[in-house]
Design a protein around this motif. Structure first.
Motif, PDB file in Angstrom:
ATOM      1  N   THR A 290      38.374  41.427  37.084  1.00 29.78           N
ATOM      2  CA  THR A 290      37.452  41.970  38.086  1.00 29.78           C
ATOM      3  C   THR A 290      37.698  41.290  39.434  1.00 29.78           C
ATOM      4  OG1 THR A 290      35.732  40.340  37.599  1.00 29.78           O
ATOM      5  CG2 THR A 290      35.685  42.413  36.357  1.00 29.78           C
TER       6      THR A 290
ATOM      7  N   MET B 229      29.245  44.603  39.969  1.00 23.62           N
ATOM      8  CA  MET B 229      29.935  44.740  41.256  1.00 23.62           C
ATOM      9  C   MET B 229      29.066  45.472  42.257  1.00 23.62           C
ATOM     10  SD  MET B 229      31.656  46.484  43.637  1.00 23.62           S
ATOM     11  CE  MET B 229      31.519  48.068  42.824  1.00 23.62           C
TER      12      MET B 229
ATOM     13  N   SER C  46      42.025  49.553  39.220  1.00 20.20           N
ATOM     14  CA  SER C  46      41.424  49.443  40.549  1.00 20.20           C
ATOM     15  C   SER C  46      41.376  50.797  41.250  1.00 20.20           C
ATOM     16  CB  SER C  46      42.195  48.449  41.415  1.00 20.20           C
ATOM     17  OG  SER C  46      43.507  48.908  41.662  1.00 20.20           O
TER      18      SER C  46
ATOM     19  N   VAL D  46      38.316  47.788  44.530  1.00 23.28           N
ATOM     20  CA  VAL D  46      37.653  47.083  43.439  1.00 23.28           C
ATOM     21  C   VAL D  46      38.467  47.242  42.158  1.00 23.28           C
ATOM     22  CG1 VAL D  46      35.571  46.940  42.024  1.00 23.28           C
ATOM     23  CG2 VAL D  46      35.386  47.427  44.468  1.00 23.28           C
TER      24      VAL D  46
ATOM     25  N   VAL E   3      37.234  42.117  44.070  1.00 22.06           N
ATOM     26  CA  VAL E   3      36.918  43.013  45.183  1.00 22.06           C
ATOM     27  C   VAL E   3      37.660  42.526  46.421  1.00 22.06           C
ATOM     28  CG1 VAL E   3      34.837  41.704  45.827  1.00 22.06           C
ATOM     29  CG2 VAL E   3      35.069  44.091  46.533  1.00 22.06           C
TER      30      VAL E   3
ATOM     31  N   GLN F 218      36.898  49.291  50.759  1.00 16.50           N
ATOM     32  CA  GLN F 218      36.974  48.324  49.676  1.00 16.50           C
ATOM     33  C   GLN F 218      37.932  48.780  48.592  1.00 16.50           C
ATOM     34  OE1 GLN F 218      32.902  48.225  48.221  1.00 16.50           O
ATOM     35  NE2 GLN F 218      33.333  49.749  46.647  1.00 16.50           N
TER      36      GLN F 218
ATOM     37  N   SER G   8      40.214  52.358  45.425  1.00 13.64           N
ATOM     38  CA  SER G   8      39.795  52.024  46.779  1.00 13.64           C
ATOM     39  C   SER G   8      39.021  53.196  47.369  1.00 13.64           C
ATOM     40  CB  SER G   8      41.005  51.692  47.661  1.00 13.64           C
ATOM     41  OG  SER G   8      41.866  52.799  47.774  1.00 13.64           O
TER      42      SER G   8
ATOM     43  N   ALA H 209      37.652  43.736  50.511  1.00 10.42           N
ATOM     44  CA  ALA H 209      36.930  44.656  51.393  1.00 10.42           C
ATOM     45  C   ALA H 209      37.073  44.272  52.857  1.00 10.42           C
ATOM     46  CB  ALA H 209      35.461  44.695  51.016  1.00 10.42           C
TER      47      ALA H 209
ATOM     48  N   ARG I 150      33.390  51.325  41.474  1.00 10.22           N
ATOM     49  CA  ARG I 150      34.617  51.179  42.254  1.00 10.22           C
ATOM     50  C   ARG I 150      34.639  52.149  43.427  1.00 10.22           C
ATOM     51  NH1 ARG I 150      38.767  52.202  37.531  1.00 10.22           N
ATOM     52  NH2 ARG I 150      37.238  53.884  37.313  1.00 10.22           N
TER      53      ARG I 150
END
Length: 309
Positions: free
Chosen positions: A70, A21, A113, A107, A72, A105, A115, A74, A157
């Motif tokens: 997984t 990532m 997850s 992730v 993302v 973002q 942010s 953003a 992340r």
């Protein structure tokens, strides 16, 4: 691979998709940023450009397959300041620019997850040289990408920056026909330094991670109708050298990744621009990534403003 690297294989087998990532997903350069008139640097003066956009995607392995759990999500806003001077170098106009990005973002990795919001990697370019003829415009430049972005070793992340320096030679060209057809491309080669603060997982010892160099390009083909232009734009990236860990190329034995973890992606989508009487340009575009390996694959929506001071 060296014994020390082999000893980390078990850890990396679980953690390497996490690093993908940070290394292969969130690029230092926002691919697709330049489309209309990419090679036609404006005349001497000062200019402000703003790139605002959204990206959402899922991680792909070396076979192009989704990596479970997984993703993302953003938002980004890059502020670019250009100064073109009256000075001539080899007959071309000399100028410089500065790009300051801000990113938010979220992730997800393994279903968990986080942010984060912060400053990305700042780009400074002291060498922009631009030439112009009736139908053809071209530019050479040299970007320096600085590791100013937020970075947390061991947890991508919470990382926005790349945590390494890179140097990027650039060539861009625009062909604009008398009846309004345009073909533009910006061609870049990103030469990367080591990230000496890499951790495969939180609490693991630091290691040297060297991301492979890559060639990437932005493009547009379309037609101008008075102040409007419509067409197709996008980008292509291919990694040319292997990723290395402590000097050794990454092996496919560490997970579902091709040897060297070389990333590749292609994107295409519609683009429209409008230029008002004062010279301000507004660009809107959407890029769909149709193919991707060893990096994220998703969709990117853009709004770009070009404003002369």
């Amino acid at each position: 691979m060296k014994i020390k690297t082999i000893s980390m294989a078990v850890v990396l087998a679980a953690g390497l998709s996490v690093d993908a990532m940070a290394k292969e997903g969130v690029d230092g350069y926002p691919n697709g940023a330049e489309s209309w008139m990419a090679g036609a640097v404006p005349p001497p003066g000062s200019y402000f450009l703003n790139y605002f956009g959204h990206y959402e995607g899922k991680l792909r392995d070396g076979d192009g397959d989704k990596v479970p759990g997984t993703s993302v999500y953003a938002w980004f806003d890059a502020l670019r300041f250009i100064k073109m001077t009256d000075t001539k170098i080899l007959g071309g106009d000399w100028g410089m620019h500065l790009i300051v990005p801000v990113v938010h973002q979220e992730v997800k990795l393994g279903g968990d997850s986080k942010s984060t919001t912060g400053l990305g990697d700042i780009t400074f370019n002291p060498i922009i040289i631009a030439w112009h003829t009736k139908n053809l415009h071209w530019t050479v430049a040299l970007d320096l990408n600085m590791p100013t972005g937020k970075y947390k070793s061991g947890d991508p992340r919470e990382s926005i920056g790349t945590n390494y320096w890179s140097l990027e030679p650039i060539f861009a060209a625009t062909w604009l026909s008398d009846d309004g057809w345009e073909l533009s491309g910006k061609f870049m080669y990103n030469i990367k330094r080591k990230n000496k603060d890499f951790r495969p997982a939180p609490g693991a010892p630091k290691m040297d991670y060297e991301s492979g160099d890559d060639f990437h390009m932005d493009y547009v083909v379309g037609k101008h109708f008075g102040p409007w232009a419509v067409g197709l734009s996008g980008y292509y990236l291919t990694q040319t050298t292997n990723d290395k860990l402590n000097g050794d190329a990454l092996s496919s034995a560490l997970g579902p990744w091709s040897n060297g973890r070389k990333g590749e992606v292609f994107a295409i989508g519609p683009s429209v621009s409008y230029t008002n009487k004062s010279g301000m340009m507004f660009i809107g575009q959407w890029h769909h990534e149709t193919e991707a390996e060893n990096r994220f694959r998703g969709d990117k929506a853009w709004f770009k403003l070009v404003m002369p001071f």
